[in-house]
Design an enzyme around this catalytic site. Sequence first.
Site, PDB file in Angstrom:
ATOM      1  N   LYS A 205       0.567  -1.015   0.011  1.00  0.00           N
ATOM      2  CA  LYS A 205       0.221   0.404   0.222  1.00  0.00           C
ATOM      3  C   LYS A 205       0.595   1.694  -0.016  1.00  0.00           C
ATOM      4  O   LYS A 205       1.513   1.358   0.897  1.00  0.00           O
ATOM      5  CB  LYS A 205      -1.116  -0.063   1.381  1.00  0.00           C
ATOM      6  CG  LYS A 205      -1.362   1.527   1.457  1.00  0.00           C
ATOM      7  CD  LYS A 205      -2.462   0.991   2.436  1.00  0.00           C
ATOM      8  CE  LYS A 205      -3.812   2.305   2.645  1.00  0.00           C
ATOM      9  NZ  LYS A 205      -4.273   2.475   3.662  1.00  0.00           N
ATOM     10  N   LYS A 259      -2.175  -1.369  -3.653  1.00  0.00           N
ATOM     11  CA  LYS A 259      -2.862  -0.576  -4.010  1.00  0.00           C
ATOM     12  C   LYS A 259      -2.169   1.041  -3.629  1.00  0.00           C
ATOM     13  O   LYS A 259      -1.139   0.827  -2.975  1.00  0.00           O
ATOM     14  CB  LYS A 259      -3.715  -0.412  -2.573  1.00  0.00           C
ATOM     15  CG  LYS A 259      -5.113   1.075  -2.458  1.00  0.00           C
ATOM     16  CD  LYS A 259      -5.261   0.818  -0.373  1.00  0.00           C
ATOM     17  CE  LYS A 259      -6.221   2.079  -0.731  1.00  0.00           C
ATOM     18  NZ  LYS A 259      -6.829   1.801   0.656  1.00  0.00           N
TER      19      LYS A 259
HETATM   20  C1  PBG Z   1      -7.167   3.598   5.581  1.00  0.00           C
HETATM   21  C2  PBG Z   1      -7.708   3.281   4.273  1.00  0.00           C
HETATM   22  C3  PBG Z   1      -7.773   4.142   2.905  1.00  0.00           C
HETATM   23  C4  PBG Z   1      -8.569   3.578   1.719  1.00  0.00           C
HETATM   24  C5  PBG Z   1      -8.579   2.437   2.447  1.00  0.00           C
HETATM   25  N1  PBG Z   1      -8.700   2.200   4.152  1.00  0.00           N
HETATM   26  C6  PBG Z   1      -7.199   5.127   3.230  1.00  0.00           C
HETATM   27  C7  PBG Z   1      -5.780   5.762   3.858  1.00  0.00           C
HETATM   28  O1  PBG Z   1      -4.788   5.062   3.597  1.00  0.00           O
HETATM   29  O2  PBG Z   1      -5.986   7.385   3.559  1.00  0.00           O
HETATM   30  C8  PBG Z   1      -8.573   4.479   0.947  1.00  0.00           C
HETATM   31  C9  PBG Z   1      -8.876   3.408  -0.378  1.00  0.00           C
HETATM   32  C10 PBG Z   1      -9.488   4.843  -1.840  1.00  0.00           C
HETATM   33  O3  PBG Z   1      -9.365   5.674  -1.336  1.00  0.00           O
HETATM   34  O4  PBG Z   1     -10.908   4.334  -1.711  1.00  0.00           O
HETATM   35  N2  PBG Z   1      -6.996   2.716   6.551  1.00  0.00           N
END
Ligand code: PBG
Length: 336
Positions: A205, A259
């Site tokens: 991520k 991601k």
């Molecule tokens: C937070 C989380 C995020 C997303 C999923 N879980 C955002 C972040 O890390 O700030 C992002 C999903 C999206 O942008 O659609 N744990």
Amino acid sequence: MSKRFTTLGRFPTTRLRRNRREDWSRRLVAETRLSVDDLIWPVFVQEGSNRRTPVGSMPGVDRLSVDLFVEAAKQARDLGVPAVAIFPETDPKTKTPDGREAYNPGNLVCRAIAAVKKAVPDIGVACDVALDPFNSDGHDGIVRDGYVQNDETLDALVKQAIVQTEAGADIQAPSDMMDGRIAAIRKALDGKGYIHTQIMSYAAKYASAFYSPFRDAIGSSGALKGDKKTYQMDYANSDEALREVGFDIEEGADMVMVKPGLPYLDIVRRVKDAFGVPTYAYQVSGEYAMLRGAAEHGWLDWDKVLIETLTGFKRAGCDGILTYGAIDAAKLLGTR
Ligand code: PBG
């Protein structure tokens, strides 16, 4: 696996356009097939009943109260979507520096899980393991001395995974990027006898600017101080993603995720080739907003770009995709 081409053919004996000439032929030679079975639908839930609030930066996406979420899950099930992923917009009054609301068994996420598993038992339910919806700093972990503390956060994540599992969630999806979280969560789940609970790890991520509409949706953007670069990955890196994924598999992840999605398909391909485990990508909020926003202006055809991008994920090696367009895609795939 990447293929080695030994025979390339020569024009004019070989004409690559021959196979593309008719629709039946194009279908026959298609290498990748997108199906409704590949989709996970992320849904934002909010307090109240019979409430639906549009997310301004995500046209077509609403936050739903639990009762409406249950109806939405029924629709998803009826369309054949295998699973939903729940994300809560938490009441700001419950947010604290330690994010303790995350492991309150009566919290919004747990109520949503229980309601959906009761009414729609045959849809898979995934939920995030991370503190950001509950934490007054807007971070995924506990902040102390200006730093997101790793090992302290693990204790909170473990408790969160347990209450969510007790509420009935099928898949725990840690998105926090703390080191060692998969092992800690697996151990705790097994210790409580939850040997069938799956873990989908947000393994690679990245610290991305594509998450901002999501942070609006769950109401964490106002709270967030600084950025998430001390725990989420640097988008310059690719080898490091393989280390992250490898660690998570060793620690017990059943499925791994990359991601964001579209700008990271090279990572998906490397992960799939290197490990061959069930691999997913998240077409995140900013990607949705780009496509959908352009479509709202009449600049792109939403139906077409949705199916094209999702097919691109499959082509890159994804076994499935988390997408806010899951319902639209399911309808389109059903009618093709
Ligand atoms: C937070 C989380 C995020 C997303 C999923 N879980 C955002 C972040 O890390 O700030 C992002 C999903 C999206 O942008 O659609 N744990």
